[in-house]
Design a protein around this motif. Sequence first.
Motif, PDB file in Angstrom:
ATOM      1  N   LEU A 295       0.828  -1.205   0.000  1.00 38.98           N
ATOM      2  CA  LEU A 295       0.000   0.000   0.000  1.00 38.98           C
ATOM      3  C   LEU A 295       0.863   1.256   0.000  1.00 38.98           C
ATOM      4  CD1 LEU A 295      -2.926  -0.834   2.419  1.00 38.98           C
ATOM      5  CD2 LEU A 295      -3.055  -0.396  -0.016  1.00 38.98           C
ATOM      6  N   GLY A 298       2.483   1.093  -3.571  1.00 40.97           N
ATOM      7  CA  GLY A 298       1.555   1.006  -4.699  1.00 40.97           C
ATOM      8  C   GLY A 298       0.464   2.060  -4.687  1.00 40.97           C
ATOM      9  N   HIS A 299       0.124   2.551  -3.504  1.00 40.94           N
ATOM     10  CA  HIS A 299      -0.957   3.535  -3.400  1.00 40.94           C
ATOM     11  C   HIS A 299      -0.398   4.949  -3.344  1.00 40.94           C
ATOM     12  CE1 HIS A 299      -4.852   5.152  -2.531  1.00 40.94           C
ATOM     13  NE2 HIS A 299      -5.380   4.034  -2.143  1.00 40.94           N
ATOM     14  N   TRP A 325      -4.490   0.184 -12.297  1.00 39.95           N
ATOM     15  CA  TRP A 325      -3.663  -0.199 -11.146  1.00 39.95           C
ATOM     16  C   TRP A 325      -4.222   0.390  -9.848  1.00 39.95           C
ATOM     17  CZ3 TRP A 325      -0.771  -3.309  -8.706  1.00 39.95           C
ATOM     18  CH2 TRP A 325      -0.085  -2.896  -7.564  1.00 39.95           C
ATOM     19  N   ILE A 329      -5.422  -1.337  -6.401  1.00 38.19           N
ATOM     20  CA  ILE A 329      -4.818  -1.016  -5.103  1.00 38.19           C
ATOM     21  C   ILE A 329      -5.877  -0.470  -4.132  1.00 38.19           C
ATOM     22  CG2 ILE A 329      -4.044   1.402  -5.332  1.00 38.19           C
ATOM     23  CD1 ILE A 329      -1.735  -1.389  -4.223  1.00 38.19           C
ATOM     24  N   VAL A 332      -7.194  -3.478  -2.646  1.00 38.35           N
ATOM     25  CA  VAL A 332      -6.232  -3.987  -1.660  1.00 38.35           C
ATOM     26  C   VAL A 332      -6.331  -3.182  -0.364  1.00 38.35           C
ATOM     27  CG1 VAL A 332      -3.774  -4.332  -1.151  1.00 38.35           C
ATOM     28  CG2 VAL A 332      -4.645  -4.830  -3.436  1.00 38.35           C
ATOM     29  N   ASP A 333      -6.500  -1.876  -0.501  1.00 46.81           N
ATOM     30  CA  ASP A 333      -6.632  -0.996   0.657  1.00 46.81           C
ATOM     31  C   ASP A 333      -7.832  -1.412   1.512  1.00 46.81           C
ATOM     32  OD1 ASP A 333      -6.313   1.157   2.373  1.00 46.81           O
ATOM     33  OD2 ASP A 333      -7.375   2.568   1.063  1.00 46.81           O
TER      34      ASP A 333
END
Lengths: 394, 179
Positions: A295, A298-299, A325, A329, A332-333
């Motif tokens: 995170l 990638g974030h 992307w 993400i 994912v968060d």
Amino acid sequence: MPLEPRAYHLPDMPVPGRRALLLGFVGLVLCGVGMALDAPRFLQAYLTAYVFWVSIGLGALFFVMLHHLIGSQWSIVLRRITETVMFSLPLMAVFFIPIAFGLPLLYRWGDPEAVAADHILQHRSVYLNAAFFIARTLLYFIIWFLLSYRLYKWSLDEDSGYDEARRARMRRLSAVGMVLFAFTVSFAAFDWLMSLDAHWYSTIFGAYVFAGSVMAALCFLTLSVMALKRRGLLADIVTVEHYHDLGKLIFAFTIFWAYMAFSQYMLIWYANIPEETVWFAERWTGSWKTVSLLLVFGHFVIPFVLLMPKMMKRRPSFLMAIGLWLLVIHWVDLFWLVLPSLQHEGAVLSWMDPVAMLGIGGVFCGLFWRRLARHPLVPLGDPRLDASSRSDSH
Amino acid sequence: MAEKHPIRGVLAELDSPAALLTAARRVREAGYREFDCHSPFPIHGMDDAMGLRRSPLGWVVGGAAMLGVGSAILLQWWTSTVDYRFLISGKPYFSFQAYVPVTFGFGVLFAALAAGLGMLHFNRLPRLHHAVFSSERFRKVSDDGFFVSIEVGDRLFDADRTADFLRSIGATHVELLSD
């Protein structure tokens, strides 16, 4: 510049929309299988996917209200598409039903036995109890429905004729709506996500979820525009200047997200109170540590560096890749917000995670395309529409 | 008179933003380099028409931000782990989490100062006078005047021929500039 209808009108429901709807129904059937096989894990996957799609609708609602409040010109050509994303919010109320039924399996405070053994949960049961929780959720959806319905309806009415008084009403509603939005989004984040660990609390949590939501909504919007342009629509209406502006906003919101995430982290790290640090401790053990680092980079770090140059925001293929992307993400968060409080064996994906995304997302996207095909893709009644599509209007 | 007030350049007035844009392109295509365009408001496409390169300011600001970040980390590392070791709530001497706000602040401060000062530098400011201000007509530039000026330092500059050239590309009024 008179517009040709084929430049701004989807003639009928496009193939991707029908496919999405079909995939959505397949996904929902598989969701039923998941529910029957492993209800607790399914509900976790479902809640993650659910918040993901609600957050995109909410981000769009924010963007529409902001547009009315500041009277911006560049985003007029994007307004109808944003409104169409926004009007997915009423549908999302229906998808809340499984969560309402699965409440005791998902939230410890919803399980009477767990509450009986935990004096903190007893203390908090005034707020955290099933009836009040569902009532609050209902209230959020009533507010979101009223805001999105009125703004969408008035905008469609405008296609047949511009009316200054109606525009003033839209502005006024947006002003009130913005305040209601701030409260409802914050409390929805507290209720749906933060109360998964009912001992833990963070007042900035709502703003954190909001930051990620707006970013995801902007990415979804960018990708929708690209999909339409690929079909030959909106040519000369949405230009590279609009991509540039969307890219700048996405860039800004990745930074805002990082700012919120770090603000939350640093205060808890500094105070070092066990009841607060436990939340981060769970997310810094075992495989969750990898997800946390994913995170951070990638974030924030990678999108920050990549989106910085002007050229990157103006090249559609690149912006599309980073938009996709960032949507991944964002999921994912949310996965990182939901799972660690419930799954202590580490970050393990289940087949139900993509299935829940497919089920809700398929229906979400399918109905989005259907609404999009019913009305013009741009607000035809807006007197500044023409100026908005010209590059010198910024 | 001529020795006292040497020619500094030529000023040409155009009657619209579009004419100014065209004139800028023609002046560049004719090979002039030491020229400038003046208008009451920004005109989109002017950078391309004038053949301006992208400003190097972004790199300067980026470099300054890095310098700010680096020096903030250095400062905090040195004060809290070398010069004055002080244990705060049992945390490590080098706690990068605590350094972030100051580091961020330094980065912003250095970047902002570099942006302000760099902008002045690249615009060759501060400067007390420029030949264009000696023109009475030029006062219109903050209201409804559109001008091209070509300076004497340009290798193609020749008072008569440059003035004729400017007339040929649509200038409504051409005058010589002196201090």
